[in-house]
Motif scaffolding. Sequence first.
Motif, short mmCIF file in Angstrom:
data_model
loop_
_atom_site.label_atom_id
_atom_site.label_comp_id
_atom_site.label_asym_id
_atom_site.label_seq_id
_atom_site.Cartn_x
_atom_site.Cartn_y
_atom_site.Cartn_z
N GLN A 121 -6.64 -11.71 58.64
CA GLN A 121 -7.32 -12.90 58.14
C GLN A 121 -8.80 -12.58 58.00
O GLN A 121 -9.36 -11.87 58.84
N VAL A 122 -9.44 -13.12 56.97
CA VAL A 122 -10.88 -12.98 56.81
C VAL A 122 -11.49 -14.36 56.81
O VAL A 122 -11.00 -15.27 56.14
N ARG A 123 -12.54 -14.52 57.60
CA ARG A 123 -13.19 -15.82 57.77
C ARG A 123 -14.67 -15.59 58.02
O ARG A 123 -15.09 -14.47 58.33
N PRO A 124 -15.49 -16.64 57.90
CA PRO A 124 -16.90 -16.49 58.26
C PRO A 124 -17.04 -16.14 59.74
O PRO A 124 -16.26 -16.61 60.58
N GLY A 125 -18.04 -15.34 60.05
CA GLY A 125 -18.32 -15.00 61.44
C GLY A 125 -18.90 -16.20 62.17
O GLY A 125 -19.59 -17.03 61.59
N ILE A 126 -18.59 -16.30 63.46
CA ILE A 126 -19.07 -17.41 64.30
C ILE A 126 -19.67 -16.85 65.58
O ILE A 126 -19.46 -15.68 65.92
N GLU A 127 -20.39 -17.69 66.28
CA GLU A 127 -21.12 -17.24 67.47
C GLU A 127 -20.20 -16.62 68.52
O GLU A 127 -20.58 -15.66 69.19
N SER A 128 -18.99 -17.11 68.65
CA SER A 128 -18.09 -16.53 69.66
C SER A 128 -17.63 -15.11 69.30
O SER A 128 -17.05 -14.43 70.13
N ASP A 129 -17.93 -14.64 68.09
CA ASP A 129 -17.62 -13.27 67.69
C ASP A 129 -18.69 -12.28 68.15
O ASP A 129 -18.49 -11.06 68.04
N LEU A 130 -19.81 -12.78 68.64
CA LEU A 130 -20.98 -11.94 68.88
C LEU A 130 -20.68 -10.73 69.75
O LEU A 130 -21.09 -9.60 69.42
N GLU A 131 -20.01 -10.90 70.85
CA GLU A 131 -19.77 -9.76 71.75
C GLU A 131 -18.92 -8.69 71.07
O GLU A 131 -19.25 -7.50 71.12
N ALA A 132 -17.84 -9.11 70.42
CA ALA A 132 -16.97 -8.13 69.75
C ALA A 132 -17.68 -7.45 68.59
O ALA A 132 -17.52 -6.24 68.37
N LEU A 133 -18.48 -8.20 67.83
CA LEU A 133 -19.23 -7.61 66.71
C LEU A 133 -20.26 -6.60 67.23
O LEU A 133 -20.46 -5.54 66.62
N THR A 134 -20.89 -6.92 68.34
CA THR A 134 -21.87 -6.01 68.93
C THR A 134 -21.19 -4.74 69.41
O THR A 134 -21.69 -3.62 69.18
N THR A 135 -20.05 -4.86 70.04
CA THR A 135 -19.29 -3.70 70.50
C THR A 135 -18.90 -2.81 69.33
O THR A 135 -19.05 -1.58 69.38
N LEU A 136 -18.41 -3.42 68.26
CA LEU A 136 -18.02 -2.66 67.07
C LEU A 136 -19.23 -1.92 66.49
O LEU A 136 -19.16 -0.72 66.23
N TYR A 137 -20.34 -2.62 66.33
CA TYR A 137 -21.54 -1.99 65.76
C TYR A 137 -22.05 -0.87 66.66
O TYR A 137 -22.43 0.21 66.17
N ASN A 138 -22.04 -1.09 67.97
CA ASN A 138 -22.53 -0.07 68.90
C ASN A 138 -21.71 1.21 68.82
O ASN A 138 -22.25 2.30 69.05
N HIS A 139 -20.44 1.11 68.48
CA HIS A 139 -19.64 2.32 68.27
C HIS A 139 -20.30 3.19 67.19
O HIS A 139 -20.44 4.40 67.36
N TYR A 140 -20.69 2.56 66.08
CA TYR A 140 -21.31 3.30 64.98
C TYR A 140 -22.70 3.81 65.34
O TYR A 140 -23.11 4.86 64.86
N VAL A 141 -23.41 3.07 66.19
CA VAL A 141 -24.72 3.53 66.66
C VAL A 141 -24.56 4.80 67.48
O VAL A 141 -25.26 5.80 67.26
N ARG A 142 -23.62 4.78 68.42
CA ARG A 142 -23.43 5.91 69.34
C ARG A 142 -22.77 7.12 68.70
O ARG A 142 -23.09 8.26 69.04
N GLU A 143 -21.81 6.88 67.81
CA GLU A 143 -20.90 7.95 67.38
C GLU A 143 -21.11 8.47 65.96
O GLU A 143 -20.53 9.50 65.61
N THR A 144 -21.87 7.78 65.12
CA THR A 144 -21.93 8.16 63.71
C THR A 144 -23.35 8.10 63.15
O THR A 144 -24.24 7.50 63.74
N SER A 145 -23.49 8.65 61.97
CA SER A 145 -24.74 8.54 61.22
C SER A 145 -24.67 7.40 60.20
O SER A 145 -25.57 7.25 59.38
N ILE A 146 -23.63 6.59 60.25
CA ILE A 146 -23.47 5.51 59.28
C ILE A 146 -24.60 4.49 59.39
O ILE A 146 -25.05 3.94 58.39
N THR A 147 -25.05 4.23 60.61
CA THR A 147 -26.24 3.41 60.79
C THR A 147 -27.33 4.31 61.35
O THR A 147 -27.04 5.25 62.11
N PHE A 148 -28.56 4.02 61.01
CA PHE A 148 -29.67 4.81 61.54
C PHE A 148 -30.25 4.18 62.80
O PHE A 148 -31.26 4.68 63.32
#
Length: 176
Positions: free
Chosen positions: A9-36
Motif C-alpha cells: 500500500q502507498v499512502r502519505p507519510g504520517i508522524e508515527s512513521d518517523l522512527e521507521a523512516l529514520t531507521t531506513l534513511y540511516n541505513h543509507y547514511v551508514r552503508e551507501t553513497s546514495i546520500t551524502f
Amino acid sequence: MPSERTEVQVRPGIESDLEALTTLYNHYVRETSITFDTAVFTPEERRPWLLSHPEDGPHRLMVATEAAPKGISQEILGYATSSPYRPKAAYSTSVEVTVYVAPGAGGRGIGTLLYEALFEALAGEDLHRAYAGIAQPNEASVRLHGRFGFRHVGTYREVGRKFGRYWDVAWYEKDL
C-alpha cells in the motif's frame, strides 16, 4: 494468486512513521553513497524534514507499507519525496524528488509504486519540473527515473566525498 506488488500500500507519510523512516534513511547514511549525509540522525533530528512534507501541496512524502489489516503495524518498505529544489522564490515551481527502498525490499516494484503515487499526487500542483540527483554508479535508480520520463541533463564530477573517495552525481529532469 496475488502478485507481491498487490501486497503493498502507498499512502502519505504520517508522524508515527518517523522512527521507521529514520531507521531506513540511516541505513543509507551508514552503508551507501546514495546520500551524502555522513552522520546518522535521531528521529527528533529528522522531525523537521518529516513536517516539511504535508499531505497536500508540492512537497509530499509517500510511504510504501506491507498491506495489513487495520490496527496491525505495517512494515515500511520505502518512501518517496518531493522537496523544494532550491530556497529562492523563482524555483518554487521546481521540486527535487527522491526514493528510498528498504534493504531487502528491492526488486518488488516498490520504487515504481512510490513514484506513481507521488507524481499522481503532484499532478494538480503548480509545478513545472522535477529534478533528481543520482550518486553514481546506481543503475537501478537510473532505470527507475528513465521509466518515469526523466532525462539526463548533466553530471557533477567528484562533487561529494564519502567513505574516503569522491563520487559523481548525475542530474535528471522531468517535465511536470
